[in-house]
Design a protein around this motif. Sequence first.
Motif, mmCIF file in Angstrom:
data_model
loop_
_atom_site.group_PDB
_atom_site.id
_atom_site.type_symbol
_atom_site.label_atom_id
_atom_site.label_comp_id
_atom_site.label_asym_id
_atom_site.label_seq_id
_atom_site.Cartn_x
_atom_site.Cartn_y
_atom_site.Cartn_z
ATOM 1 N N MET A 25 -67.775 15.577 -12.678
ATOM 2 C CA MET A 25 -69.084 15.373 -13.279
ATOM 3 C C MET A 25 -68.975 15.463 -14.801
ATOM 4 S SD MET A 25 -72.512 17.534 -12.469
ATOM 5 C CE MET A 25 -73.210 18.288 -13.906
ATOM 6 N N ASN A 26 -69.473 14.462 -15.498
ATOM 7 C CA ASN A 26 -69.460 14.472 -16.962
ATOM 8 C C ASN A 26 -70.572 15.362 -17.488
ATOM 9 O OD1 ASN A 26 -67.312 12.802 -17.276
ATOM 10 N ND2 ASN A 26 -68.485 10.963 -17.715
ATOM 11 N N SER A 27 -70.286 16.082 -18.564
ATOM 12 C CA SER A 27 -71.346 16.869 -19.176
ATOM 13 C C SER A 27 -72.239 15.929 -19.981
ATOM 14 C CB SER A 27 -70.737 17.950 -20.072
ATOM 15 O OG SER A 27 -69.858 17.376 -20.998
ATOM 16 N N PRO A 28 -73.504 16.321 -20.187
ATOM 17 C CA PRO A 28 -74.405 15.459 -20.957
ATOM 18 C C PRO A 28 -73.857 15.209 -22.360
ATOM 19 C CG PRO A 28 -75.593 17.302 -19.947
ATOM 20 C CD PRO A 28 -74.135 17.541 -19.729
ATOM 21 N N LYS A 29 -74.152 14.033 -22.897
ATOM 22 C CA LYS A 29 -73.695 13.683 -24.249
ATOM 23 C C LYS A 29 -74.329 14.623 -25.264
ATOM 24 C CE LYS A 29 -73.468 9.875 -27.561
ATOM 25 N NZ LYS A 29 -72.884 10.730 -28.527
ATOM 26 N N ILE A 30 -73.541 15.040 -26.193
ATOM 27 C CA ILE A 30 -74.025 15.931 -27.252
ATOM 28 C C ILE A 30 -74.234 15.089 -28.512
ATOM 29 C CG2 ILE A 30 -73.488 17.946 -28.657
ATOM 30 C CD1 ILE A 30 -71.653 18.850 -26.321
ATOM 31 N N PRO A 31 -75.440 15.084 -29.073
ATOM 32 C CA PRO A 31 -75.668 14.324 -30.311
ATOM 33 C C PRO A 31 -75.019 15.018 -31.513
ATOM 34 C CG PRO A 31 -77.679 15.472 -29.641
ATOM 35 C CD PRO A 31 -76.639 15.742 -28.574
ATOM 36 N N SER A 32 -74.954 14.307 -32.621
ATOM 37 C CA SER A 32 -74.346 14.849 -33.851
ATOM 38 C C SER A 32 -74.954 16.192 -34.240
ATOM 39 C CB SER A 32 -74.522 13.878 -35.013
ATOM 40 O OG SER A 32 -73.700 12.764 -34.839
ATOM 41 N N LEU A 33 -76.271 16.329 -34.120
ATOM 42 C CA LEU A 33 -76.914 17.594 -34.467
ATOM 43 C C LEU A 33 -76.346 18.722 -33.613
ATOM 44 C CD1 LEU A 33 -78.991 19.393 -35.865
ATOM 45 C CD2 LEU A 33 -80.686 18.623 -34.184
ATOM 46 N N GLY A 34 -76.110 18.463 -32.346
ATOM 47 C CA GLY A 34 -75.538 19.476 -31.463
ATOM 48 C C GLY A 34 -74.158 19.905 -31.915
ATOM 49 N N TYR A 35 -73.332 18.924 -32.283
ATOM 50 C CA TYR A 35 -71.994 19.264 -32.772
ATOM 51 C C TYR A 35 -72.061 19.997 -34.108
ATOM 52 C CZ TYR A 35 -69.641 16.740 -29.047
ATOM 53 O OH TYR A 35 -69.179 16.334 -27.832
ATOM 54 N N ALA A 36 -73.000 19.600 -34.963
ATOM 55 C CA ALA A 36 -73.170 20.313 -36.238
ATOM 56 C C ALA A 36 -73.511 21.776 -35.960
ATOM 57 C CB ALA A 36 -74.262 19.643 -37.075
ATOM 58 N N LEU A 37 -74.393 22.007 -34.981
ATOM 59 C CA LEU A 37 -74.764 23.377 -34.630
ATOM 60 C C LEU A 37 -73.569 24.141 -34.052
ATOM 61 C CD1 LEU A 37 -78.273 22.649 -33.106
ATOM 62 C CD2 LEU A 37 -77.811 23.946 -35.208
ATOM 63 N N LEU A 38 -72.804 23.498 -33.173
ATOM 64 C CA LEU A 38 -71.608 24.150 -32.614
ATOM 65 C C LEU A 38 -70.647 24.551 -33.731
ATOM 66 C CD1 LEU A 38 -70.793 21.996 -29.437
ATOM 67 C CD2 LEU A 38 -71.871 24.258 -29.515
ATOM 68 N N GLY A 39 -70.438 23.645 -34.678
ATOM 69 C CA GLY A 39 -69.538 23.943 -35.792
ATOM 70 C C GLY A 39 -70.032 25.097 -36.641
ATOM 71 N N LEU A 40 -71.331 25.119 -36.899
ATOM 72 C CA LEU A 40 -71.898 26.193 -37.713
ATOM 73 C C LEU A 40 -71.886 27.531 -36.969
ATOM 74 C CD1 LEU A 40 -74.896 24.300 -39.339
ATOM 75 C CD2 LEU A 40 -72.797 25.075 -40.474
ATOM 76 N N LEU A 41 -71.957 27.468 -35.644
ATOM 77 C CA LEU A 41 -72.010 28.699 -34.853
ATOM 78 C C LEU A 41 -70.638 29.346 -34.648
ATOM 79 C CD1 LEU A 41 -74.864 27.883 -32.353
ATOM 80 C CD2 LEU A 41 -74.857 29.606 -34.186
ATOM 81 N N GLN A 42 -69.635 28.889 -35.386
ATOM 82 C CA GLN A 42 -68.384 29.643 -35.429
ATOM 83 C C GLN A 42 -68.693 31.031 -35.981
ATOM 84 O OE1 GLN A 42 -64.836 27.298 -36.884
ATOM 85 N NE2 GLN A 42 -66.523 25.972 -37.479
ATOM 86 N N LYS A 43 -69.778 31.107 -36.742
ATOM 87 C CA LYS A 43 -70.292 32.377 -37.251
ATOM 88 C C LYS A 43 -71.649 32.586 -36.569
ATOM 89 C CE LYS A 43 -72.232 34.256 -41.487
ATOM 90 N NZ LYS A 43 -73.476 33.651 -41.968
ATOM 91 N N PRO A 44 -71.823 33.662 -35.802
ATOM 92 C CA PRO A 44 -73.109 33.879 -35.125
ATOM 93 C C PRO A 44 -74.276 33.778 -36.106
ATOM 94 C CG PRO A 44 -71.502 35.509 -34.408
ATOM 95 C CD PRO A 44 -70.880 34.757 -35.555
ATOM 96 N N SER A 45 -75.323 33.072 -35.699
ATOM 97 C CA SER A 45 -76.452 32.815 -36.586
ATOM 98 C C SER A 45 -77.736 32.704 -35.785
ATOM 99 C CB SER A 45 -76.251 31.496 -37.342
ATOM 100 O OG SER A 45 -75.055 31.497 -38.074
ATOM 101 N N SER A 46 -78.838 32.974 -36.466
ATOM 102 C CA SER A 46 -80.149 32.760 -35.864
ATOM 103 C C SER A 46 -80.580 31.323 -36.142
ATOM 104 C CB SER A 46 -81.173 33.722 -36.478
ATOM 105 O OG SER A 46 -81.416 33.376 -37.836
ATOM 106 N N GLY A 47 -81.591 30.878 -35.428
ATOM 107 C CA GLY A 47 -82.142 29.550 -35.689
ATOM 108 C C GLY A 47 -82.596 29.422 -37.135
ATOM 109 N N TYR A 48 -83.197 30.486 -37.665
ATOM 110 C CA TYR A 48 -83.658 30.483 -39.051
ATOM 111 C C TYR A 48 -82.480 30.316 -40.004
ATOM 112 C CZ TYR A 48 -85.678 32.019 -43.455
ATOM 113 O OH TYR A 48 -86.070 32.083 -44.764
ATOM 114 N N ASP A 49 -81.378 31.053 -39.736
ATOM 115 C CA ASP A 49 -80.172 30.931 -40.581
ATOM 116 C C ASP A 49 -79.661 29.488 -40.586
ATOM 117 O OD1 ASP A 49 -80.159 33.718 -41.021
ATOM 118 O OD2 ASP A 49 -78.790 34.072 -39.336
ATOM 119 N N LEU A 50 -79.640 28.877 -39.396
ATOM 120 C CA LEU A 50 -79.160 27.500 -39.270
ATOM 121 C C LEU A 50 -80.073 26.538 -40.015
ATOM 122 C CD1 LEU A 50 -78.196 27.738 -35.524
ATOM 123 C CD2 LEU A 50 -76.589 27.494 -37.434
ATOM 124 N N ARG A 51 -81.383 26.742 -39.893
ATOM 125 C CA ARG A 51 -82.328 25.879 -40.619
ATOM 126 C C ARG A 51 -82.093 25.971 -42.118
ATOM 127 N NH1 ARG A 51 -87.910 27.569 -39.419
ATOM 128 N NH2 ARG A 51 -88.378 25.897 -40.882
#
Length: 180
Positions: free
Chosen positions: A1-27
């Motif tokens: 089973m293929n996992s759902p496609k991840i859009p660029s924003l999702g990958y950007a978030l994954l990359g940024l979450l190498q450091k734990p962050s809140s949604g506010y921090d990410l924004r």
Amino acid sequence: MNSPKIPSLGYALLGLLQKPSSGYDLRKVFSSTSMKTYSDSPGAIYPALNRLEKQGLIRGAIEEGSGMRRRQVFRLTPKGLSELKKWITRPVTREDLVWGQQEVMLRFAFSETVLGSAASIVLLQSLETVLRSYIEALHEEFEVLKPVVPTSGRLAFEFGMRGTQTLLQWTQYAIATYEK
């Protein structure tokens, strides 16, 4: 089973979450850096975080903040890190050049912290190979189009060719920088 496609924003978030962050921090990162091209709107960020969490790529946990404040802090899961590594190491394609140059640069931006400088070089070499082939194809197409398109069309095509040539020059410069 293929996992759902991840859009660029999702990958950007994954990359940024190498450091734990809140949604506010990410924004804040999206609103105050060159990552402005991604929406810093809560209507984009929080649903994207929710999708990544449902896929098991990140995990959120409520933590006590300053004073009485509580916030949800998101962390990359091992599955999320694995997905991020797969995305970064995927070979560059011609479609990436035509439709996703920004995403290729995002992959490159995260490559060193996620996988080390050797992975950055491999990604750059993949990009260089595809660029050389693409530039050759553009020159062939240009020779066919040149006699039949108006001056504005010719100049627009040349603009695209020059931009692609500049990206190739930058890629070669980046490779040389790593090899020093």
